[in-house]
Motif scaffolding. Structure first.
Motif: not given
Length: 196
Positions: A42-49, A51-52
């Motif tokens: 799922s998209e995590e804006k704080k990691y710019f990607g 993630t799971g």
């Protein structure tokens, strides 16, 4: 024994227009790994990607596909690694490799960027540290430097795509060893593989 792997990054470019291009071979590997582990990215804006994570031997292994463009891949890896305090030696980066043919996959510890913009940015954003593990997924070289950009941003022929997928499947077979830090053993197995 090397350090166990706590972050696995698959390099690529975001957007549907790039999803099936050679430059996204690293992202294909992380997608396949996520499916094999039953992980939804799922998209995590704080990691710019995207993630799971999954657990291996009681430890958390994080997956990341940057949603920045390739030449800013380090922004995503540094954001996630810094937040979770994952040292560079515990990161595996999967990426396309011009110097290998489709159907070949190689594991490598450390090294330079070899002209790969994603690796170049990652090394830069991690303070010029280079000691991460690389999973190099062969896409072949077009034969001329002038042709590299259209080649990596082009889609492989169906037969080549099948070889790349088989190489990724082979890499998945040894990902458990890689995650446990058994890099040399995995290298010995993987580095002799070639999909025909």
């Amino acid at each position: 024994m090397a350090d166990p792997i706590r972050l696995i990054v698959g390099l690529g470019n975001p957007g549907a227009q790039y999803a099936d291009t050679r430059h996204n071979a690293g992202a294909w590997y992380v997608d396949a790994l996520a499916r094999s582990q039953g992980v939804s990215l799922s998209e995590e804006k704080k990691y710019f990607g995207l993630t799971g994570h999954f657990t291996s031997g009681g430890d958390t292994v994080r997956l990341l596909i940057p949603t920045t463009y390739m030449n800013r891949s380090g922004q995503a890896t540094a954001a996630l690694a810094n937040f979770f305090r994952i040292p560079i030696t515990q990161i595996l980066v999967a990426h396309d490799e011009l110097d290998l043919p489709p159907g070949v996959v190689r594991l490598k510890k450390g090294g330079g960027h070899g002209g790969h913009n994603g690796l170049r940015d990652m090394i830069s954003k991690h303070g010029n540290q280079r000691d991460f593990v690389r999973l190099r997924i062969g896409i072949s070289h077009p034969g001329s430097a002038d042709l590299v950009t259209p080649h990596v941003l082009g889609k492989p022929a169906p037969a080549d795509r099948e070889r790349i997928e088989r190489a990724i499947d082979e890499a998945l077979r040894y990902t458990g060893e890689i995650v446990r830090g058994e890099i040399d053993q995995a290298m010995n197995q993987l580095n002799g593989f070639r999909a025909t």
